[in-house]
Structure formats: C-alpha cells, structure tokens
Design an enzyme around this catalytic site. Structure first.
Site, PDB file in Angstrom:
ATOM      1  CG  MET A 183      -1.636   1.197   1.844  1.00  0.00           C
ATOM      2  SD  MET A 183      -3.100   1.395  -0.092  1.00  0.00           S
ATOM      3  CE  MET A 183      -2.832   3.060   0.065  1.00  0.00           C
ATOM      4  CD  GLU A 213       2.628  -0.832  -4.041  1.00  0.00           C
ATOM      5  OE1 GLU A 213       1.486   1.013  -3.372  1.00  0.00           O
ATOM      6  OE2 GLU A 213       1.741  -1.297  -4.162  1.00  0.00           O
TER       7      GLU A 213
HETATM    8  N1  BES Z   1      -3.436   0.531  -4.144  1.00  0.00           N
HETATM    9  C1  BES Z   1      -3.076  -0.584  -4.096  1.00  0.00           C
HETATM   10  C2  BES Z   1      -3.575  -1.793  -3.295  1.00  0.00           C
HETATM   11  C3  BES Z   1      -4.705  -1.978  -2.779  1.00  0.00           C
HETATM   12  C4  BES Z   1      -5.471  -2.968  -2.850  1.00  0.00           C
HETATM   13  C5  BES Z   1      -5.498  -0.484  -1.352  1.00  0.00           C
HETATM   14  C6  BES Z   1      -6.654  -3.110  -2.582  1.00  0.00           C
HETATM   15  C7  BES Z   1      -6.908  -1.451  -1.196  1.00  0.00           C
HETATM   16  C8  BES Z   1      -6.757  -2.295  -1.939  1.00  0.00           C
HETATM   17  C9  BES Z   1      -1.497  -1.043  -4.100  1.00  0.00           C
HETATM   18  O1  BES Z   1      -1.058   0.329  -4.790  1.00  0.00           O
HETATM   19  C10 BES Z   1      -1.786  -2.168  -4.832  1.00  0.00           C
HETATM   20  O2  BES Z   1      -1.581  -2.372  -5.878  1.00  0.00           O
HETATM   21  N2  BES Z   1      -1.144  -3.567  -5.156  1.00  0.00           N
HETATM   22  C11 BES Z   1      -0.824  -4.548  -5.435  1.00  0.00           C
HETATM   23  C12 BES Z   1       0.457  -5.082  -5.478  1.00  0.00           C
HETATM   24  C13 BES Z   1       0.876  -3.951  -6.782  1.00  0.00           C
HETATM   25  C14 BES Z   1       2.231  -4.508  -6.832  1.00  0.00           C
HETATM   26  C15 BES Z   1       0.203  -4.797  -8.413  1.00  0.00           C
HETATM   27  C16 BES Z   1      -1.506  -5.281  -4.388  1.00  0.00           C
HETATM   28  O3  BES Z   1      -1.775  -5.456  -2.901  1.00  0.00           O
HETATM   29  O4  BES Z   1      -2.488  -6.537  -4.797  1.00  0.00           O
HETATM   30 ZN    ZN Z   2      -1.371   0.490  -6.766  1.00  0.00          ZN
END
Ligand code: BES
Ligand code: ZN
Length: 877
Positions: A279, A314
């Site tokens: 996150m 991130e």
């Molecule tokens: N903003 C997301 C985290 C997130 C995911 C918050 C779902 C709330 C709900 C973060 O930037 C993200 O995309 N995380 C991915 C990993 C990424 C490297 C593809 C994840 O958590 O799957």
């Molecule tokens: Zn993301």
C-alpha cells in the site's frame, strides 16, 4: 452489475482543511484512545455536521468558533453508511473557520483494515502484536472520524503514544520524541505536518523493527531523500534488494515526472499480516512481507522480480495517486493502471536484462484479456457507489486492462511524447485532484492529436475486439467484433467499433502504422503474403487468422531465427491468441496442439511460459474426461517439457541469468507434474536428500517445484511423511518468507482425502495459518482436481463461519469465493453453485461470484465442444 445506490458522499456544508490527530494504542487490550481536532471552513449554514466513522465510539464532540465553544447536543450513527452526525446549537457560520474537537475510542481489529493489530512471533516464539493501518479505499474512517473521500484533501499533524522500545512511524519525519506518562514505559512521538493529501493515504505503524537505510543522490530530487526498509528484528538485511530498487526508482521517477519527491523521507515496512500486496501510503509504504524481504542466498528468483516490481509500483503512486489524485473511485484505474505501466517501466530501466515488456505481454495482458472476455466484466471507468462496490474494482480490469490501454497509447504516441504529456498533467494538477479527461487533455496538447476520442472508446466501453482475418489475392479483409470467451456474441452485447492500431508486420521487417476504424476494412499485402498483426503486441485485441496463415506463421517459428516472428513478444502473442480462441471455439484445440509442435527449438522463457499456461488450462479443464485421454494429454505435455528439463538440468550454473533460472524452474515443474519419469525420479531423490540435511540438494528456485511434484506423486505412508515434512518447512520461522510460503502453497497438491481435510482444518486455525495466507491453501486445493469437491463441500458447510471470519475484509472474501468455484468445468456445477447462493446477500462479492461462474461456463462449453475431436486427435497422434 449496475450501481444500486447513489454515490455515498458526505454533505458539503463544511470543508475540512487540517487534522490534528493523537492516538494511544494499547497492544494488550487491542483498543486505543484518540483525539482529533479538525479545522473546518463553513460553506453552507447547517447545525448538523456529518462525517465518516466506522466502529468508533465518540466520547465527546465540541465545536470551537473563535472563543465560543459548543458541545454536541446529539451524536447519532448511521452504521450502514458508516457515518456519524453531530448536532450543534449553532454550527459553523458561512465563511468562518472552526475547530471540531472529538474524543473517541476505537478497536485494534484483526481484519487487516483500518487501524489493526498484526501478530508476529518474538525471538522466544511468543505471539505478540504490532499496530498498523490499511485505509484504502474507505477505512480511514475505522481509525478516526474524518471526511473520508479522496477529493477532500487536508494536511495532517499526527502524534502517537507508543511503548518506549518500539518504533513509531507515520507519513512524515519525527519532530518530537518525549517520555509520556508516569510509568516510564511510554513515549509520545510527534510527526511533521504532511502536505495536502487524501485520507486514504494516511498511515501509522507501531511495532518492533530493525531498519537499513540509504540516501538517493539528490540529482533529480533537489536534495537527497532518506530511504529506509523496516523489518522484524534480525531480518532487516533481507530488505537490501528493495532498498536498492527504491533508491533507483525514486531518482528515476523524479526525472520521468519532472517533479521532486516532496517528502523528506521514504519508509517501507514489512507487515506480518497484510490484506493486499502493498500500500502506497505517502512516505510510509506498507508491504506484505513476501513483497519486501528477499534473501539473496536463500530466496527464489521469482520473488526477486516481484519485489522489484511491487516497490516500483508503490513508489510510482507517490506521484501518480498521491501528488495528483483521482476525484472519485470510478477513476481508480487512473491510479492503478498508471502505476502498473510506469512501475514496469522503472523495472525495465533498472533491470534491462529481464525483457519486461515481453513479461507484460505474457502475464499482464492475458489477465486483462481473460477477465474482459466475460459478460460479467465491466468498463475500465465504472461508477461505484459505496465501499463494497469500490473494493470489487481492484481487479484485472483496473490494473491490467488499464495498463495495457496505456501501453497501447504510449506506443502509439511514442513513450517520450507520452511522458512529456504526463509531466504536463502532473505540473498542472499537483496537490489537487484530477480526472482522466485532464490527462487526455495534457496528452493531446503534447501530441497534437485528439487522444480523448481514442482513449474513451477503450475506457468507457466494456470488452475488446477480435479481428477476423480473411485473405484475398493481395490483401487482407479485417472484421472486428467483441470477443467473448463463451463464443456466443449476440445482439444484446454492447456494440462498440474500436479504433484499433494494427501494427501490421510484413516480411520486409516493416511495421505499417495502419489503423482499423470501421467494423470492416481491407488492407493490401506484399506479394509473399507473409504478415503478422499486432507486432510487439502493443495493442489490445485478439487475432483470428485463417488456418493457412497459422501454418505459414508456424513455418516461420520453426526457422532458427524464427523469421517474421523473431520478436519474442510476437511468438508469445500468437500462442496467447490461438490458445484463447480454442477456448471460445473460433479455433480448434487440435490446431493449438499442432501449433505447439512448432516450438521444439524455442529458447525463450516467456514463450515456454505462455505455452505452459495454455497446456495447464487444457489439462485442468479436461479433468473429468476418461483416464486414457488425460494420460495422453499429460504425455503431450511431458514430451514438450521433458526434453527442455533434460537440457537445463537441476544444477543452477553461476553463469545462468535470471531468465534462464526461471526457465529451468518452469521446465522441471511442467515436466514433473506431467509425469516425465526422469524428472519425477530426480525430484523424489532430491527431496529426501534435502530432508536428510543436504541443503544444496534443492536450490531455493526449485523448492516449490519439488514439493509440488512429490506431493503429487507419492502415495500412502510415504505421502504422509512427505506432507508432514513440507508442513514443518512452512512452520520453520528461520526460513525466508518465500520459502515458507511455497511450502504452504504446495500442501494442497496432495490428493489423499485425509491430507486434504488437514489442509482445510488449517485454514480456520489462526495459530497455524495467518488470515492473510489462507487464500494460498484454498487456491491450491481448488486447482487440484482431486481436492476440488472437498473444498466446495467445506465451503458450503462452513459458509457462515468463513463469512464471519473473513467477511469484514471484502477483498479477502471475494478471493475465497473465487477459489472454491473456478476449477469446475460443467454446467451442472454452475446450476448447483447458483442454487447454493440463492437467498444469500451476495452484494459484497457479486463480481467475483459472477465472474467465477461465467468462467466455469466457459470451461464447460469448451470441453463439451472439443472433447471428442481432442480424443480423436490424441488417438491418431
Ligand atoms: N493501492 C494498492 C493497494 C490496495 C489494493 C488497496 C487493494 C486497497 C485494495 C497498491 O498500490 C497495489 O496496487 N497493490 C498491489 C500490488 C501491486 C504491486 C500490483 C496489491 O496489493 O495487489
Ligand atoms: Zn497500486
């Protein structure tokens, strides 16, 4: 699925501009005291102030306007809408400023959302807790009363009271750290004021951590930025890879975005229990341990790539998302699609040898194309009203289709022009909110083209086209229509005429910049009739070639330099197209099996990986076919991967690059699970040698592969012994996270009913398996054709318990539903699964349920249609 309710937004009578937040978590009682003083501007006269709260108890609320102070006359909660309304005698006068002072109490929950507790084992093996946050999209309101909408940006002063020996971290740097209270066990840590930001990006962490640190050069950031990786005591050195990547990425992004990183520091923390992968909280990025810590000696190369990528993704958000933020969650993809594309761009910059864009064609694009080939898909831009609807669009459409569409645009405009447009957009909207129209405007200005007309076709409409090619004398006729993997497009399906870059590659090596703008168009060809559409696979569509064209392309593939298909991405793309079109029925499974034979001398990892994934889905869909057919299919797979496994062998050579190591793992895994004798025998030998303490017998890259092979092959007592040994590896706290995780994820590969039940029992047992890791168990059981029914029965019998344990975490529960369903391949199953959900309130996982059911239909139709032809093909092969 359409929105059932209006967008849930707060009344606009007041506007928050600053929060002064104080929190005192109690890590033994799992509660905390809090106080927040919110600076408000009066916009419209009203005595009632409504703001977001969820599972918070407000003790008192006072409104201070100038010297006058009014206590709330009434405090009422709307738990469905996660709001509280405070009624005052006077309210905030229009144009005036007021301070709303709220004292409250909250719980440190165990649901991995809001302000939550995360368990870990200390050095003596005792279970302890740390406190951390996960707010995106709508859980800041679980931690403190606030106006929890992305467009209501404000500044934050945060103060934490924490045990003296622990680290207390937040978005900003520490400005005061002093003793707190009488007992001498606590400290109060105050952080610098944040810049203007959205609530979902606020974060704080209290726990025991070690850290390692580095500084960026300052070349593009104006001044050096302090970067740290925080990890559980004794493991910080495993953050080295992430730290190095982070330093390079922060420099790269400052340059690419033409804007320095605005905070003085970047902390990245490994959290023991974490909902998603990571996150992007501003200045305090939190990670699932597996995506931050990597042990150079003992971890698998697969996790090197994922760690590098997650860090870059991130950190990209620090600009795209944090500095410029979407207005509302309907444009979530602006954040996620862009961070996905530019995250890979940064990885490509740092690790040019990884052939990242071919990796994108191999992994990310097929995920997008697969989900978007269902009627239960949705447009990239989709209206979402409330928390559960927002949660459900963190999916392959927002991430992978969005990123694919951005890549299509950037390669059409040229990456340099595209990035110049992005810089324009960031300069114009920094510290504020923006919409995709703002991005298209900036890009259009830069490129001198109307980008919006092109992009909205892709972002506002569901689906994508399949281009059907018919060959004439000296031309090809191309027809476009929506592609559905059920193979039954009809008049009710949305009709879009996409604007499609053709990238027609001909035998002279030229790529013609043609564009298909109508439903049907004709294009001329050179005399030899040799061509491939979608050169480098930068555009988002499938191509249905006539059989003659496929055999010509197969001929090219067989050449030592692969002729017209010399680009790896083009070979991956062809397999991906033919492999999908066999599922939907436009091409036959037999023709796919023929094409596969052309790759005998293939060297590239990504090509093999694409072949492997289609072979695996064929084998898995055919799981209810007669044994003799299944054995023949395994033979085809084993003949394909066996020689490759033999060639690469088991020993990792010092000179092997990362892609060679990935190829070895892929080859041995695929050979092993398809019963290639030499591979199976060697896997068994090495497994026992490894357990006897011969550590080198299985290279870390190959542990997962070996565990899966042996648990798939062994029987009886030998299986039980092996299973217990793999379980012990999972439980060995001294191993790096990835090594433990692959052990956990392979337990479900054993088909013995007793062991399947032991797996299922572990899933509900918090002591054995953390909530965040339960999904690894369910998804491997769901993939195992012999454990699938046991998983479904368990799901049905324990539905209420599962829902009450995981239901608060919407993303987690959706994953569980999906894993219990998606392996099936018959229409009867679809009916019985639908019956089970009759009368249940499925709103919070409706997308996952619909999509999983539809993909079962797809598999069912495929096997119904092609079972006989495939049987005949295999018999005569
Ligand atoms: N903003 C997301 C985290 C997130 C995911 C918050 C779902 C709330 C709900 C973060 O930037 C993200 O995309 N995380 C991915 C990993 C990424 C490297 C593809 C994840 O958590 O799957
Ligand atoms: Zn993301």
């Amino acid at each position: 699925m359409s929105s059932s309710v209006e967008r849930q937004v707060l009344p606009t009578n007041v506007k928050p501009t600053h929060y002064d937040l104080w929190l005192k978590p109690d890590l033994d009682a799992f509660v905390y005291d809090g106080r927040v003083q919110i600076t408000l501007q009066g916009v419209e006269a009203s005595k009632v102030i409504t703001l977001n709260t969820n599972e918070l108890k407000i003790h008192s609320a006072t409104l201070n306007v100038g010297d006058a102070s009014q206590a709330a006359l009434d405090i009422s909660y709307d738990t469905d809408k996660t709001r509280a309304s405070l009624t005052f005698d006077q309210g905030v006068p229009v144009g005036a400023q007021a301070i709303l002072d709220i004292k409250f109490e909250g719980i440190l929950n165990n649901q991995m959302v809001g302000f939550y507790r995360s368990s870990y084992k200390d050095e003596e093996g005792n279970t302890k807790y740390l406190a951390t946050t996960q707010f995106e999209p709508t859980d800041a309101r679980r931690a403190f009363p606030c106006w929890d909408e992305p467009s209501l940006k404000a500044t934050f002063d945060i103060t934490l009271v924490a045990p003296k020996e622990m680290q207390a971290l937040s978005n900003m740097n520490v400005i005061a750290d002093e003793a707190y209270g009488e007992e001498g066990t606590l400290k109060q840590v105050r952080f610098a004021t944040t810049p203007k930001m959205s609530t979902y990006l606020v974060a704080f962490v209290v726990g025991p951590f070690d850290y390692i640190e580095a500084m960026t050069s300052g070349e593009h950031n104006g001044h050096p930025i302090q970067v740290r990786v925080y990890a559980p005591p004794g493991t910080a050195e495993q953050g080295r890879l992430a730290l190095n990547v982070a330093v390079k990425a922060l420099e790269y992004f400052a340059k690419v975005f033409g804007e320095p990183y605005p905070l003085p520091k970047m902390d990245m923390v490994a959290i023991s229990e974490f909902e998603s992968g990571a996150m992007e909280n501003w200045g305090l990025v939190t990670y699932r341990t597996i995506y931050l810590l990597f042990d150079e000696k003992n971890s698998s190369v697969q996790f090197k790539k994922s760690t590098a990528y997650v860090v870059c993704h991130e950190l990209a958000h620090q600009w795209f998302g944090n500095l410029v933020t979407m207005q509302w969650w309907n444009e979530l993809y602006l954040n996620e699609a862009f961070a996905t594309w530019v995250g890979w761009l940064a990885v490509d910059h740092i690790y040019p040898e990884w052939d990242i864009w071919t990796s994108f064609v191999n992994d990310d694009m097929p995920r997008a194309l697969k989900l978007d080939s269902l009627r239960s898909s949705h447009p990239i831009e989709v209206d979402v009203a409330d928390a559960s609807e927002i949660h459900q669009i963190f999916d392959a459409i927002s991430y992978d289709k969005g990123a694919s569409v951005i890549r299509m645009l950037s390669s059409w405009l040229g990456v340099d022009t595209f990035l110049a447009g992005v810089r324009r957009y960031i300069q114009r909207h920094k510290w504020e909110n923006a919409s995709s129209d703002n991005l298209w405007t900036a890009l259009s200005e830069e490129a001198g083209l109307d980008v919006s007309k092109f992009m909205t076709l892709w972002t506002k409409h569901v689906g994508y086209p399949v281009l059907t090619v018919q060959e004439g004398e000296s031309n090809i006729d191309i027809t476009q229509s929506r592609y559905l993997s059920t193979g039954d497009v009809n008049a009710q399906d949305e009709k879009t005429t996409w604007w499609v870059p053709l990238h027609l590659k001909t035998s002279d090596g030229q790529v013609q910049p043609l564009v298909l703008t109508d439903d049907h168009q004709s294009f001329s060809l050179p005399a030899d009739g040799l061509y491939k559409l979608n050169a480098e696979q930068t555009a988002l569509y499938r191509v249905l070639y006539p059989p003659s064209a496929i055999s010509r392309l197969a001929g090219e593939i067989r050449k030592p330099d692969h002729g017209l298909l010399s680009s790896t991405a083009d070979r991956v793309g062809l397999i991906s197209d033919v492999g999908s079109l066999m599922v939907s029925g436009e091409q036959s499974t037999a023709s796919f099996l023929d094409l596969v034979q052309a790759f005998e001398h293939e060297q590239q990892y990504f090509v093999w990986s694409q072949l492997a994934s289609h072979m695996a889905s064929l084998v898995s869909t055919w799981y209810e076919q007669p044994k003799e057919v299944r054995d023949q299919l395994l033979k085809v797979r084993s003949n394909l991967f066996g020689p490759l496994a033999d060639r690469l062998g088991w020993e990792v050579q010092a000179t092997d690059d990362d892609l060679t190591n990935l190829l070895r793992t892929l080859a041995l895994s695929n050979a092993g699970v398809s019963k290639h004798e030499a591979t199976v025998a060697e896997a068994k030998r090495r497994f026992w040698a490894y357990l006897d303490g011969e550590h080198e017998a299985i290279h870390p890259n190959l542990r997962s592969c070996v565990f899966n092979i042996v648990l798939n092959e062994f029987e009886g007592d030998e299986l039980t012994r092996a299973w217990d040994a793999v379980l012990a590896i999972y439980q060995d706290e001294s191993l790096p996270t990835d090594q433990r995780l692959v052990a956990l994820a392979s337990l479900g590969a054993a088909s013995d009913p007793v062991l399947v039940q032991r797996c299922l029992a572990m899933a509900m047992d918090e002591v054995q398996v953390r909530a965040q890791d339960v999904i690894y168990i369910f998804s491997t059981l769901g993939d195992n054709s012999k454990a699938r029914d046991a998983l479904w029965d368990y799901f049905v019998q324990n539905f209420d318990a599962l829902h009450s344990k995981f239901g608060q975490n919407i993303s987690m529960f959706s994953l569980i539903v999906r894993s219990a369903i998606r392996g099936y391949a018959s229409l009867d199953r679809v009916t019985s699964i639908q019956q089970f959900f009759v009368g249940k309130d499925t709103k919070e996982y409706a997308r996952a349920l619909d999509q999983a059911l539809e993909s079962v239909q797809v598999r069912a139709k495929w096997v119904q249609r092609d079972a006989d032809p495939v049987r005949q093909y295999l018999a005569s092969a």
